[in-house]
Write an enzyme that holds these catalytic residues in place. Structure first.
Site: not given
Ligand code: GLN
Length: 247
Positions: A198, A96, A131
Protein backbone atom coordinates in the site's frame (compact mmCIF):
# COMPACT_ATOMS: atom_id res chain seq x y z
CA UNK A 1 -3.44 11.40 -32.40
CA UNK A 2 -5.13 11.74 -29.02
CA UNK A 3 -4.69 8.65 -26.89
CA UNK A 4 -7.15 7.50 -24.26
CA UNK A 5 -7.26 4.82 -21.58
CA UNK A 6 -10.00 3.30 -19.45
CA UNK A 7 -9.08 2.38 -15.90
CA UNK A 8 -11.23 -0.41 -14.44
CA UNK A 9 -11.30 0.18 -10.68
CA UNK A 10 -12.44 -3.03 -9.03
CA UNK A 11 -14.62 -2.70 -5.93
CA UNK A 12 -13.67 0.88 -4.98
CA UNK A 13 -16.28 0.86 -2.19
CA UNK A 14 -15.06 -2.39 -0.62
CA UNK A 15 -11.44 -2.92 -1.61
CA UNK A 16 -9.54 0.28 -0.93
CA UNK A 17 -7.63 0.87 2.28
CA UNK A 18 -4.46 2.68 3.38
CA UNK A 19 -4.81 5.15 0.54
CA UNK A 20 -5.18 2.64 -2.32
CA UNK A 21 -7.40 5.21 -4.06
CA UNK A 22 -4.17 7.14 -4.63
CA UNK A 23 -3.23 4.52 -7.23
CA UNK A 24 -6.17 5.58 -9.39
CA UNK A 25 -5.34 9.27 -8.95
CA UNK A 26 -1.68 8.63 -9.85
CA UNK A 27 -2.61 6.78 -13.05
CA UNK A 28 -5.20 9.41 -13.98
CA UNK A 29 -2.90 12.39 -13.35
CA UNK A 30 0.15 10.87 -15.00
CA UNK A 31 -1.96 10.21 -18.11
CA UNK A 32 -3.62 13.61 -18.13
CA UNK A 33 -0.32 15.48 -17.66
CA UNK A 34 0.73 13.81 -20.90
CA UNK A 35 -2.47 14.60 -22.74
CA UNK A 36 -3.80 11.04 -22.52
CA UNK A 37 -7.55 11.10 -21.82
CA UNK A 38 -8.75 8.91 -18.96
CA UNK A 39 -12.07 7.30 -18.14
CA UNK A 40 -12.43 5.71 -14.72
CA UNK A 41 -14.90 2.85 -14.47
CA UNK A 42 -15.95 1.83 -10.97
CA UNK A 43 -16.65 -1.89 -11.12
CA UNK A 44 -18.32 -3.11 -7.95
CA UNK A 45 -20.89 -5.69 -6.87
CA UNK A 46 -23.22 -6.78 -9.68
CA UNK A 47 -21.45 -4.72 -12.35
CA UNK A 48 -21.44 -6.70 -15.60
CA UNK A 49 -18.27 -8.47 -16.76
CA UNK A 50 -18.34 -6.30 -19.88
CA UNK A 51 -17.00 -3.47 -17.68
CA UNK A 52 -13.90 -5.54 -17.05
CA UNK A 53 -13.58 -6.52 -20.69
CA UNK A 54 -13.66 -2.89 -21.84
CA UNK A 55 -10.96 -1.71 -19.40
CA UNK A 56 -7.38 -1.05 -20.56
CA UNK A 57 -5.86 -1.37 -17.11
CA UNK A 58 -7.32 -3.01 -14.00
CA UNK A 59 -6.70 -1.89 -10.43
CA UNK A 60 -7.85 -3.47 -7.18
CA UNK A 61 -6.89 -2.48 -3.65
CA UNK A 62 -6.86 -4.23 -0.31
CA UNK A 63 -9.41 -4.79 2.43
CA UNK A 64 -10.20 -6.59 5.64
CA UNK A 65 -11.26 -10.23 5.52
CA UNK A 66 -14.93 -9.29 5.99
CA UNK A 67 -15.00 -7.21 2.81
CA UNK A 68 -13.03 -9.89 0.99
CA UNK A 69 -15.73 -12.42 1.86
CA UNK A 70 -18.40 -10.21 0.26
CA UNK A 71 -16.28 -9.54 -2.81
CA UNK A 72 -15.34 -13.22 -3.24
CA UNK A 73 -19.01 -14.12 -3.84
CA UNK A 74 -19.33 -11.51 -6.57
CA UNK A 75 -15.95 -12.08 -8.12
CA UNK A 76 -16.76 -15.66 -9.15
CA UNK A 77 -19.26 -14.16 -11.60
CA UNK A 78 -16.50 -12.02 -13.09
CA UNK A 79 -13.76 -14.68 -13.02
CA UNK A 80 -13.94 -15.54 -16.71
CA UNK A 81 -13.59 -11.92 -17.81
CA UNK A 82 -10.79 -11.22 -15.36
CA UNK A 83 -8.88 -14.35 -16.33
CA UNK A 84 -9.32 -13.52 -20.01
CA UNK A 85 -7.91 -10.03 -19.46
CA UNK A 86 -4.95 -11.19 -17.41
CA UNK A 87 -4.15 -13.97 -19.90
CA UNK A 88 -4.33 -11.61 -22.88
CA UNK A 89 -1.79 -9.28 -21.30
CA UNK A 90 -3.97 -6.45 -20.03
CA UNK A 91 -1.95 -4.70 -17.35
CA UNK A 92 -3.28 -4.88 -13.81
CA UNK A 93 -2.31 -3.88 -10.29
CA UNK A 94 -3.69 -5.96 -7.43
CA UNK A 95 -2.78 -4.85 -3.91
CA UNK A 96 -2.82 -6.94 -0.72
CA UNK A 97 -6.37 -8.36 -0.43
CA UNK A 98 -6.66 -7.79 -4.18
CA UNK A 99 -3.40 -9.69 -4.70
CA UNK A 100 -4.62 -12.56 -2.52
CA UNK A 101 -7.71 -12.89 -4.76
CA UNK A 102 -5.57 -13.90 -7.71
CA UNK A 103 -4.44 -17.05 -5.92
CA UNK A 104 -6.16 -20.36 -5.29
CA UNK A 105 -7.40 -19.80 -1.75
CA UNK A 106 -7.08 -17.63 1.32
CA UNK A 107 -7.17 -19.50 4.61
CA UNK A 108 -8.32 -17.17 7.37
CA UNK A 109 -6.98 -17.17 10.91
CA UNK A 110 -10.08 -19.10 12.12
CA UNK A 111 -9.47 -21.79 9.50
CA UNK A 112 -12.24 -20.63 7.15
CA UNK A 113 -11.42 -20.74 3.48
CA UNK A 114 -12.23 -17.86 1.17
CA UNK A 115 -12.12 -19.28 -2.35
CA UNK A 116 -10.02 -17.12 -4.61
CA UNK A 117 -9.91 -16.87 -8.38
CA UNK A 118 -7.04 -19.26 -8.98
CA UNK A 119 -5.77 -17.17 -11.85
CA UNK A 120 -2.24 -17.32 -10.46
CA UNK A 121 -0.33 -20.24 -8.95
CA UNK A 122 -0.24 -19.04 -5.35
CA UNK A 123 -2.10 -19.35 -2.07
CA UNK A 124 -2.40 -17.40 1.14
CA UNK A 125 -2.62 -18.57 4.74
CA UNK A 126 -3.29 -16.33 7.72
CA UNK A 127 -1.84 -18.14 10.76
CA UNK A 128 -3.37 -15.61 13.19
CA UNK A 129 -1.34 -13.68 15.72
CA UNK A 130 1.24 -11.26 14.47
CA UNK A 131 0.25 -9.08 11.55
CA UNK A 132 2.96 -7.92 9.20
CA UNK A 133 2.86 -4.15 9.54
CA UNK A 134 5.24 -1.36 8.66
CA UNK A 135 7.14 0.47 5.98
CA UNK A 136 8.71 -1.77 3.36
CA UNK A 137 11.33 -1.40 0.66
CA UNK A 138 11.78 -3.86 -2.17
CA UNK A 139 14.53 -4.42 -4.70
CA UNK A 140 12.69 -4.69 -8.03
CA UNK A 141 15.75 -4.28 -10.25
CA UNK A 142 15.28 -7.64 -11.99
CA UNK A 143 11.70 -6.78 -12.92
CA UNK A 144 12.48 -3.30 -14.27
CA UNK A 145 15.82 -4.27 -15.83
CA UNK A 146 17.58 -1.43 -14.02
CA UNK A 147 18.35 -0.61 -10.41
CA UNK A 148 14.97 0.07 -8.80
CA UNK A 149 13.76 0.19 -5.24
CA UNK A 150 10.04 0.24 -4.53
CA UNK A 151 8.80 1.68 -1.24
CA UNK A 152 5.46 1.25 0.46
CA UNK A 153 3.52 0.31 3.55
CA UNK A 154 2.28 -3.17 4.37
CA UNK A 155 -0.37 -4.39 6.81
CA UNK A 156 -1.50 -7.96 6.37
CA UNK A 157 -2.18 -11.14 8.30
CA UNK A 158 -2.07 -13.35 5.23
CA UNK A 159 1.17 -14.97 4.11
CA UNK A 160 1.32 -15.63 0.39
CA UNK A 161 3.52 -18.21 -1.29
CA UNK A 162 3.86 -18.31 -5.04
CA UNK A 163 4.47 -21.40 -7.17
CA UNK A 164 7.94 -22.20 -8.50
CA UNK A 165 7.10 -21.08 -12.02
CA UNK A 166 5.88 -17.71 -10.78
CA UNK A 167 8.16 -14.70 -10.47
CA UNK A 168 8.10 -12.32 -7.50
CA UNK A 169 7.91 -8.58 -8.10
CA UNK A 170 11.06 -8.19 -6.08
CA UNK A 171 13.03 -9.12 -2.99
CA UNK A 172 12.56 -7.51 0.40
CA UNK A 173 15.21 -5.04 1.56
CA UNK A 174 13.37 -3.91 4.71
CA UNK A 175 10.03 -5.19 5.94
CA UNK A 176 8.21 -8.52 5.64
CA UNK A 177 6.99 -8.99 2.07
CA UNK A 178 4.70 -11.75 0.88
CA UNK A 179 5.24 -14.14 3.76
CA UNK A 180 8.06 -12.92 6.05
CA UNK A 181 9.97 -16.12 5.22
CA UNK A 182 11.44 -16.34 1.75
CA UNK A 183 12.28 -12.66 1.20
CA UNK A 184 9.95 -12.42 -1.77
CA UNK A 185 7.51 -9.63 -2.44
CA UNK A 186 4.55 -9.83 -4.76
CA UNK A 187 4.14 -11.64 -8.03
CA UNK A 188 4.25 -10.93 -11.72
CA UNK A 189 2.28 -12.81 -14.33
CA UNK A 190 2.26 -11.46 -17.89
CA UNK A 191 1.40 -7.78 -17.32
CA UNK A 192 -0.36 -8.37 -14.05
CA UNK A 193 1.30 -7.22 -10.83
CA UNK A 194 0.34 -8.50 -7.38
CA UNK A 195 1.87 -6.83 -4.34
CA UNK A 196 1.40 -6.20 -0.63
CA UNK A 197 2.53 -2.61 -1.00
CA UNK A 198 0.00 0.00 0.00
CA UNK A 199 1.31 3.47 0.51
CA UNK A 200 -0.26 3.98 -1.97
CA UNK A 201 2.27 2.26 -4.17
CA UNK A 202 1.89 4.22 -7.43
CA UNK A 203 2.38 7.83 -6.24
CA UNK A 204 5.35 6.63 -4.20
CA UNK A 205 6.79 4.68 -7.12
CA UNK A 206 6.05 6.54 -10.36
CA UNK A 207 8.16 4.02 -12.28
CA UNK A 208 5.49 1.38 -11.68
CA UNK A 209 2.65 3.76 -12.59
CA UNK A 210 4.38 4.53 -15.88
CA UNK A 211 5.04 0.86 -16.52
CA UNK A 212 1.29 0.18 -16.27
CA UNK A 213 0.43 3.16 -18.50
CA UNK A 214 3.02 2.11 -21.08
CA UNK A 215 1.74 -1.46 -21.18
CA UNK A 216 -1.88 -0.30 -21.44
CA UNK A 217 -1.07 2.01 -24.38
CA UNK A 218 0.99 -0.68 -26.10
CA UNK A 219 -1.83 -3.20 -25.79
CA UNK A 220 -4.54 -0.80 -26.95
CA UNK A 221 -2.69 0.86 -29.83
CA UNK A 222 -0.48 -2.10 -30.79
CA UNK A 223 2.70 -0.03 -30.88
CA UNK A 224 5.20 1.44 -28.44
CA UNK A 225 4.22 4.97 -27.47
CA UNK A 226 7.07 6.77 -25.72
CA UNK A 227 5.95 8.49 -22.52
CA UNK A 228 6.85 12.15 -21.96
CA UNK A 229 9.18 12.41 -18.95
CA UNK A 230 7.47 14.04 -15.93
CA UNK A 231 9.08 15.94 -13.07
CA UNK A 232 9.12 13.37 -10.26
CA UNK A 233 11.52 15.24 -8.00
CA UNK A 234 8.97 15.58 -5.17
CA UNK A 235 8.11 11.89 -5.29
CA UNK A 236 11.83 11.14 -5.32
CA UNK A 237 12.38 13.27 -2.19
CA UNK A 238 9.55 11.46 -0.44
CA UNK A 239 11.08 8.12 -1.41
CA UNK A 240 14.46 9.15 -0.05
CA UNK A 241 12.91 10.31 3.25
CA UNK A 242 11.02 7.05 3.64
CA UNK A 243 14.06 4.90 2.88
CA UNK A 244 16.23 6.89 5.32
CA UNK A 245 13.61 6.33 8.02
CA UNK A 246 13.79 2.61 7.38
CA UNK A 247 17.55 2.38 7.89
N1 GLN B 1 -7.27 -9.21 4.85
C1 GLN B 1 -6.00 -9.45 4.31
C2 GLN B 1 -4.93 -9.77 5.33
O1 GLN B 1 -4.92 -9.26 6.44
C3 GLN B 1 -5.64 -8.30 3.44
C4 GLN B 1 -5.24 -7.05 4.18
C5 GLN B 1 -5.03 -5.86 3.30
O2 GLN B 1 -5.51 -5.83 2.17
N2 GLN B 1 -4.33 -4.89 3.81
O3 GLN B 1 -4.08 -10.55 5.02
Amino acid sequence: MKYSLTIGWLYPDLMSIYGDKGNIIALQKRCEWRGIAVTIKKISLDAPSSEIRSSDVLVMGGAQDSQQTIVAKDLVKKKEALQEKIENGTPGLFVCGGFQFLGKYYKEADGGIIQQLGVLDMCTVNPGGKRLIGNISVDASTFFGRETMLVGFENHGGRTKIGKAMKPLGTVIKGYGSNAEDGQEGAVYKNCIGTYLHGPILPKNPILADWLIQKALEKKYKKTIPLVQLDDSLAQKARETVSEKML
